[in-house]
Design an enzyme around this catalytic site. Structure first.
Site, PDB file in Angstrom:
ATOM      1  CD  GLU A 145      49.345  60.853  85.330  1.00 28.77           C
ATOM      2  OE1 GLU A 145      49.824  61.943  85.699  1.00 28.77           O
ATOM      3  OE2 GLU A 145      48.149  60.703  85.012  1.00 28.77           O
ATOM      4  CB  CYS A 146      55.713  63.880  85.634  1.00 33.02           C
ATOM      5  SG  CYS A 146      54.510  64.870  86.535  1.00 33.02           S
TER       6      CYS A 146
END
Ligand code: SF4
Length: 238
Positions: free
Chosen positions: A227-228
């Site tokens: 995930e960013c």
């Protein structure tokens, strides 16, 4: 119900009531409750395009933005124009303070291949924080079945990371539901999906996935990162 009158207990009750609702109903509730202090972030993924289609029929004036890191695929940027032509929704491009050339010059080259967390923080999370400031709620297009991480989200919850309510209308939809809707309604989508890219982010951190692979496998391939940070767990759900 006006957003300022909602308490954490109210959000919990709303989340419970809306968990099995159609995404249109969830979006309708969000618009009635928060608009115009309602915004949406989209990376022009299939889920985001589905929500834009529904939003165009409910309230097309909701402010929608894209986190334009400077590293997006040309196909992704072209989709912005297709969405505008089809729905009349002009997605705002939210950019970091520096261009890619300036950023890489300042850092002695690309950062994504040395410290992707820092790159995401500086080119996505910082701009996102600025983009949602002053809003009461934001819409995201995550689905619970994309990852164990996302499965812990709720349809409506308090996003402690960005200090506003987060609404996830497609949380209970499957990938099949999303694509069935796209085909039935001729929704525009990124052509890279037809070339083996199930999930599309910045080009340096996105790979095609072999048939049968998990749809998030092509993001930050070879790293533990999945995930960013936009949808991470410290976005507590009430
Ligand atoms: S996805 Fe990759 S290129 Fe995009 S902001 Fe994150 S690390 Fe940088």
């Amino acid at each position: 119900m006006a957003s300022e009158t909602l308490s954490p207990a109210d959000y919990s009750a709303v989340a419970e009531r809306l968990t099995g609702a159609h995404p249109r109903e969830i979006l309708q509730w969000a618009v009635e409750t928060f608009y115009p202090r309602l915004t949406m972030a989209t990376a022009f993924g299939p889920e985001g395009c589905v929500i834009l289609h529904m939003l165009s029929e409910i309230e097309p004036r909701v402010r929608v933005f894209n986190l334009d890191t400077g590293y997006q695929f040309p196909e992704t940027l072209a989709l912005r124009d297709q969405i505008a032509a089809r729905y009349g929704i002009e997605v705002e491009m939210v950019r970091p303070d520096t261009s890619v050339a300036e950023y890489e010059a300042l850092n002695g080259g690309p950062v994504y291949n040395r410290d992707s967390d820092r790159c995401c923080a500086e080119r996505k999370l910082g701009p996102l924080r600025r983009a949602v400031a002053g809003y009461d709620a934001w819409i995201s297009a995550i689905r619970a079945d994309q990852s164990a991480h996302r499965a812990k989200s709720s349809v409506v919850g308090w996003d402690a990371k960005f200090s506003l309510v987060k609404v996830n209308p497609l949380l209970r939809w499957t990938k099949r539901d999303v694509w069935a809707f796209i085909i039935a309604n001729n929704v525009p989508y990124n052509p890279l999906h037809d070339q083996g890219y199930p999930s599309i982010g910045c080009w340096p951190c996105t790979r095609a996935v072999l048939p049968g692979g998990n749809e998030r496998d092509g993001r930050w391939a070879g790293q533990a990162k999945t995930e960013c940070g936009l949808h991470s767990l410290d976005s507590s759900q009430l």
